[in-house]
Design an enzyme around this catalytic site. Structure first.
Site, PDB file in Angstrom:
ATOM      1  CG  HIS A  37      23.185  74.265  -9.878  1.00 32.60           C
ATOM      2  ND1 HIS A  37      23.340  72.687 -10.409  1.00 32.60           N
ATOM      3  CD2 HIS A  37      23.555  73.956  -8.650  1.00 32.60           C
ATOM      4  CE1 HIS A  37      23.689  72.380  -9.020  1.00 32.60           C
ATOM      5  NE2 HIS A  37      24.342  72.693  -8.707  1.00 32.60           N
ATOM      6  N   GLY A 149      19.517  76.761  -2.015  1.00 33.40           N
ATOM      7  CA  GLY A 149      18.589  75.741  -2.268  1.00 33.40           C
ATOM      8  C   GLY A 149      18.642  75.044  -0.810  1.00 33.40           C
ATOM      9  CE  LYS A 151      19.176  68.322  -3.792  1.00 37.94           C
ATOM     10  NZ  LYS A 151      20.067  67.118  -3.363  1.00 37.94           N
ATOM     11  CB  SER A 188      25.163  66.895  -9.684  1.00 34.74           C
ATOM     12  OG  SER A 188      24.491  68.180  -9.304  1.00 34.74           O
TER      13      SER A 188
END
Ligand code: PAF
Length: 287
Positions: A37, A149, A151, A188
């Site tokens: 982040h 992101g 991802k 996370s």
């Protein structure tokens, strides 16, 4: 760093900044901030005069079997990290501020061609929740750029499509995947991987990279590659959700003459569902 809980106050401050000619970068998050982040915040800082981060754990994007109430809330630590890196504004509204008429009554935004495939197939309603809250956040913050992101590749592709379809005046910027030394994408959710599984948890990334190499070497039987990669994941002791060779823009299964390809995958460990992806370009601009 100034912290806002209300739409009216963040709007007033950002309105004044824009009037003074400042450009605004935006990084929407659900908190529990880690290195990946912070890399997005840094990227926004390099592109704009002012950066706003939002932290809002959006119940609308959680399924009935997904633990919205157990999602880690670490506001104190998050604000400290953002303050230390010189972030200008943090917007962290309560649920009633974002959904004053309740979530059932909330007007929704849907990107129909992409919301129900890949992660959307096993998380019904998830992307509708994401696009709805991101539209609201864009309208509140009115940023020049917003960084997401890579991802969460499907989320990024859906938001790009939403911005295009709805003529939203925001430049959507992609932030590179930040990886652990063994290749595991930072998330996370990595906190839910058991210590026993952790040494093998980079298998998803390894299988995606293997498919990429095969395609770069000329293999075009994508179904065969997908099946072989899923077998690798099973042999490593995990349960694949999906692993698909896609057209990078549409997220439809790739055609053998597609030039921009993204291989996306998701797998279940005992305690986490992990996602990852790798992209490649074919033709003159080979990676
Ligand atoms: O990627 C996330 O953290 C969330 O989906 C987002 C974009 C902040 C919307 O709630």
């Amino acid at each position: 760093m100034e912290i806002f809980h209300h739409i009216s106050s963040v709007r007033k401050t950002l309105g004044e900044a824009r009037m003074a000619g400042k450009t605004v970068g935006f990084v929407p998050t659900m908190g529990n901030l880690h290195e990946a982040h912070l890399a997005l915040v840094k990227q926004a800082q390099g592109m704009c005069d002012l950066v706003v981060v939002s932290i809002f754990v959006n119940r609308l994007q959680f399924g009935l079997n997904e633990d919205w109430d157990k999602y880690p809330r670490t506001l104190e630590a998050d604000s400290q990290k953002l303050r230390e890196m010189g972030c200008n504004y943090l917007f962290c509204p309560e649920e009633g501020e974002v959904y004053p008429n309740g979530m059932d009554e909330q007007t929704r935004v849907i990107v129909p061609s992409m919301a129900n495939v890949l992660c959307g197939a096993s998380r019904p309603g998830h992307f509708e929740g994401v696009t709805t809250v991101v539209t609201k956040l864009f309208n509140i913050v009115q940023p020049d750029i917003a960084v997401f992101g890579v991802k969460d590749y499907q989320q990024l592709a859906i938001i790009r499509r939403m911005v295009e379809d709805l003529c939203i005046p925001v430049n959507v910027v992609a932030g590179d995947i930040v990886r652990e030394p063994d290749g595991l994408a930072m998330s996370s959710r990595n906190g839910f991987i058991t210590p026993q599984e952790r040494p093998r948890a980079n298998q998803l990334n390894q299988s995606l990279c293997w498919v990429k190499q095969q395609v770069l070497s000329g293999e075009r039987d994508f179904l065969k590659l997908e099946a072989a990669a899923k077998t690798q994941i099973i042999q490593a002791g995990f349960k694949p959700d999906y692993l698909i060779v896609c057209n990078s823009r549409t997220l439809e299964s790739a055609a053998s003459d597609d030039c921009e390809i993204t291989v996306l995958g998701a797998m279940y460990t005992q305690g986490a569902r992990l996602i990852d992806n790798v992209s490649l370009k074919l033709g003159s601009a080979q990676e």
